[in-house]
Design a protein around this motif. Structure first.
Motif, PDB file in Angstrom:
ATOM      1  N   UNK A 176       0.845  -1.201   0.000  1.00 19.81           N
ATOM      2  CA  UNK A 176       0.000   0.000   0.000  1.00 19.81           C
ATOM      3  C   UNK A 176       0.876   1.245   0.000  1.00 19.81           C
ATOM      4  N   UNK A 201      -3.712  -6.458  -9.330  1.00 18.17           N
ATOM      5  CA  UNK A 201      -4.940  -5.729  -8.997  1.00 18.17           C
ATOM      6  C   UNK A 201      -4.531  -4.434  -8.314  1.00 18.17           C
ATOM      7  N   UNK A 202      -4.939  -3.316  -8.877  1.00 12.52           N
ATOM      8  CA  UNK A 202      -4.551  -2.006  -8.342  1.00 12.52           C
ATOM      9  C   UNK A 202      -5.808  -1.243  -7.946  1.00 12.52           C
ATOM     10  N   UNK A 203      -5.963  -1.012  -6.658  1.00 14.81           N
ATOM     11  CA  UNK A 203      -7.159  -0.329  -6.169  1.00 14.81           C
ATOM     12  C   UNK A 203      -6.808   0.997  -5.530  1.00 14.81           C
ATOM     13  N   UNK A 204      -7.715   1.953  -5.652  1.00 13.57           N
ATOM     14  CA  UNK A 204      -7.525   3.275  -5.052  1.00 13.57           C
ATOM     15  C   UNK A 204      -8.628   3.488  -4.024  1.00 13.57           C
ATOM     16  N   UNK A 205      -8.244   3.716  -2.776  1.00 10.75           N
ATOM     17  CA  UNK A 205      -9.214   3.850  -1.684  1.00 10.75           C
ATOM     18  C   UNK A 205      -9.112   5.238  -1.095  1.00 10.75           C
ATOM     19  N   UNK A 206      -9.979   6.134  -1.554  1.00  8.49           N
ATOM     20  CA  UNK A 206      -9.866   7.539  -1.166  1.00  8.49           C
ATOM     21  C   UNK A 206     -10.257   7.749   0.291  1.00  8.49           C
ATOM     22  N   UNK A 216      -5.277   5.741  -0.469  1.00  4.75           N
ATOM     23  CA  UNK A 216      -4.358   4.617  -0.321  1.00  4.75           C
ATOM     24  C   UNK A 216      -4.440   3.788  -1.595  1.00  4.75           C
ATOM     25  N   UNK A 218      -3.572   0.401  -3.241  1.00  7.35           N
ATOM     26  CA  UNK A 218      -3.226  -0.954  -2.824  1.00  7.35           C
ATOM     27  C   UNK A 218      -2.959  -1.788  -4.075  1.00  7.35           C
ATOM     28  N   UNK A 220      -2.000  -5.538  -5.446  1.00  4.23           N
ATOM     29  CA  UNK A 220      -2.014  -6.935  -5.011  1.00  4.23           C
ATOM     30  C   UNK A 220      -1.662  -7.856  -6.166  1.00  4.23           C
TER      31      UNK A 220
ATOM     32  N   UNK B  14     -12.195  -3.513  -1.095  1.00  2.00           N
ATOM     33  CA  UNK B  14     -11.442  -3.296   0.148  1.00  2.00           C
ATOM     34  C   UNK B  14     -12.015  -4.024   1.347  1.00  2.00           C
ATOM     35  N   UNK B  19      -9.070  -5.633   4.087  1.00  6.47           N
ATOM     36  CA  UNK B  19      -8.227  -4.468   4.302  1.00  6.47           C
ATOM     37  C   UNK B  19      -8.918  -3.457   5.203  1.00  6.47           C
ATOM     38  N   UNK B  47     -15.127  -5.070  -7.628  1.00  9.53           N
ATOM     39  CA  UNK B  47     -15.211  -4.129  -8.754  1.00  9.53           C
ATOM     40  C   UNK B  47     -15.274  -4.881 -10.075  1.00  9.53           C
ATOM     41  N   UNK B  75     -11.070   7.204 -10.522  1.00  5.42           N
ATOM     42  CA  UNK B  75     -10.011   6.270 -10.919  1.00  5.42           C
ATOM     43  C   UNK B  75     -10.545   5.119 -11.767  1.00  5.42           C
ATOM     44  N   UNK B  76      -9.601   4.371 -12.351  1.00  6.26           N
ATOM     45  CA  UNK B  76      -9.943   3.319 -13.324  1.00  6.26           C
ATOM     46  C   UNK B  76     -10.837   2.240 -12.725  1.00  6.26           C
ATOM     47  N   UNK B  77     -10.790   2.054 -11.379  1.00  2.00           N
ATOM     48  CA  UNK B  77     -11.614   1.012 -10.761  1.00  2.00           C
ATOM     49  C   UNK B  77     -12.999   1.533 -10.364  1.00  2.00           C
ATOM     50  N   UNK B 151     -16.566   6.933   0.421  1.00  2.00           N
ATOM     51  CA  UNK B 151     -15.879   7.619   1.522  1.00  2.00           C
ATOM     52  C   UNK B 151     -16.927   7.957   2.590  1.00  2.00           C
TER      53      UNK B 151
END
Lengths: 239, 239
Positions: A176, A201-206, A216, A218, A220, B14, B19, B47, B75-77, B151
Motif C-alpha cells: 500500500x 490488482x490495483x485499487x484506489x481507496x480515497x 491509499x 493498494x 495486489x 477493500x 483491508x 469491482x 479512478x480506473x476502478x 468515503x
C-alpha cells in the motif's frame, strides 16, 4: 489470478438493524486472503427462510466455497440448518452423532439436554460435522457450504478447522502507498500503471482527513517482484 | 409490519480483502431503522461489472429502495455509474449539469478539471443528481436506486439528503434484555413468548464473555406498549 473463490452468507437481523457491527466477515476476509482464496461476494440476509434458501443456492452455484455464519443455535429464530437442508434437497432431523456430542457435554456440566438444545443436533442427513471446541454444538458442511455459528469466538474456531481442508491458491501479496493528493490528480497516472501491470490488482481507496483528500493505493498480486516493481514505479510518479 | 424495505449494495474490493472494515453499512442500517425502513439485505461485491449489474437488477426488483456505496470516483476502478446505466438500459456520458458543478468547484480551487475528474460527471441519462456538500462530485438516483460515494463522510452526507425524500414507516421501537444464561435454557420460554407476541420481532443474540454464556434478547415492534409488555413478561420469566 485463477485463485479459488469463496462467498460468505451472514444470517441474522442484528447487523441489518444496525444493532451490531460485523466482526466475522472481517475476520474471514483476512484469513481467506492469507490462504490465497478470493472472497468474492458477501450477502447479509434476515432470518427469513425464502431469502436464506435463495442465497444459499445462488452462492453455492457461483463460487467454489461458501461460508455461512449465524442461525444455528437453539432458539426459535435459528433456522439455518433447515434452510440448508431445503436448499440441497436433503432431509433433516436430530442426528445421532451430533446428539451424542451434546448429550456428553451437558451430562458432564450437569445441564439438561432439553428440547431446545436438541435443536442444535438437527443436521442435514448427508452433512459432515465441523468441530466446535468452544461450545460443542457442531457446525456442518454440505457439499461446498460450511455452516458455522455467529458468535465470533465460535465462528473463528470453526474457520480454523475448515480452512486446512480447503485448496488454497498462491498467497496474495499486497503493498500500500498513501498519496496525499485528491484522486482526480492520481487517476490518470494510476490508469496507465494499471494498464502496464495488468497482471496485478490495483485499487484506489480515497479518504478525507481534516479536510484534506488523499488515497491509499493498494497493489495486489501473487508475484512479489511484480508488486515491488509496480509500487516503486507508483512512488516515482508522485515524488 | 408492512414497513418499506431497502437493500444496500457495497461495491469495492477493500472490504472483501479484509483491508478495511465496513462503516457505511452500519451507519445506513441505523438511519433506516430510525425511519421505519427495514434494511432487508446487503450484498458486497468486487469491482467487477457482471457482478455489479446482476446485483443491481436483483436488488432493485426485490426491494422498495436500494442504496449503493463506492465506485463513483475518478479512478480506473470506479465503474459503478456505467454498471447502473447498463442495469437500467440507459446511455451514459459526461453530463452538462454534473460537469458544470465540478467545473465551478475546480475553477474556484485553482485545480484542473482534467479527464480523470470528468469521469465523475459521467451520469446515466435519466438520473437525478444527489447533492454532495463535502466534495461536490454528485451521487445520483436512477429509478429506486441511490448511488453514493464510498468515503464515509461523503456517504453520510448523501444519505442525509436522500432520506427525507423516502416514505418511511412507523418507527421501529426496540428494547433489549441481557440474560446471563445459555441460549439452551432461554430457548423454550422464548419460543412461547414469540408465539404469544407474534406481532413483534424477537431475536436472541448469544455471546460468550469470560467463559460464561449469555444472550441479548432484542424485542422490536412499532407498538411501544406491546414491546413493553413483552419485555416485562420476558424479565419475569428469568428472575
Amino acid at each position: 489470478m485463477a485463485n479459488p473463490t469463496a462467498a460468505m452468507l451472514v444470517i441474522g437481523d442484528e447487523i441489518l438493524s444496525g444493532r451490531t457491527r460485523d466482526a466475522n466477515m472481517h475476520f474471514l476476509a483476512g484469513e481467506l486472503t492469507k490462504q490465497g482464496i478470493s472472497l468474492s461476494e458477501v450477502r447479509i440476509v434476515a432470518d427469513e427462510k425464502p431469502q436464506i434458501v435463495a442465497a444459499l443456492k445462488a452462492l453455492s452455484t457461483s463460487y467454489d466455497t461458501v461460508f455461512t455464519s449465524g442461525g444455528i443455535g437453539p432458539t426459535h429464530d435459528d433456522i439455518t440448518a433447515d434452510c440448508v437442508a431445503e436448499a440441497f434437497g436433503q432431509s433433516i432431523d436430530v442426528r445421532a452423532d451430533a446428539a451424542a456430542l451434546l448429550q456428553a457435554h451437558y451430562d458432564a456440566s450437569g445441564q439438561e439436554f432439553n428440547a431446545a438444545r436438541q435443536r442444535m443436533a438437527r443436521i442435514p442427513e448427508h452433512a459432515t460435522l465441523i468441530d466446535n471446541p468452544v461450545s460443542v454444538a457442531p457446525g456442518f458442511t454440505v457439499e461446498n457450504v460450511h455452516v458455522m455459528a455467529g458468535v465470533p469466538v465460535v465462528f473463528q474456531a470453526m474457520v480454523a478447522s475448515v480452512l486446512p481442508t480447503l485448496t488454497g491458491g498462491a498467497p496474495l501479496l499486497s503493498q500500500t502507498l498513501r498519496i496525499d493528493r485528491g484522486e482526480g490528480d492520481i487517476a490518470g497516472p494510476l490508469a496507465e500503471l494499471a494498464a502496464e501491470f495488468d497482471d496485478l490488482s490495483i485499487g484506489s481507496y480515497p479518504f478525507q482527513k481534516n479536510g484534506a483528500f488523499g488515497a491509499n493505493i493498494v497493489i495486489r498480486g501473487t508475484d512479489g517482484a511484480r508488486v515491488d516493481a509496480a509500487i516503486t514505479k507508483l512512488a516515482g510518479m508522485f515524488e
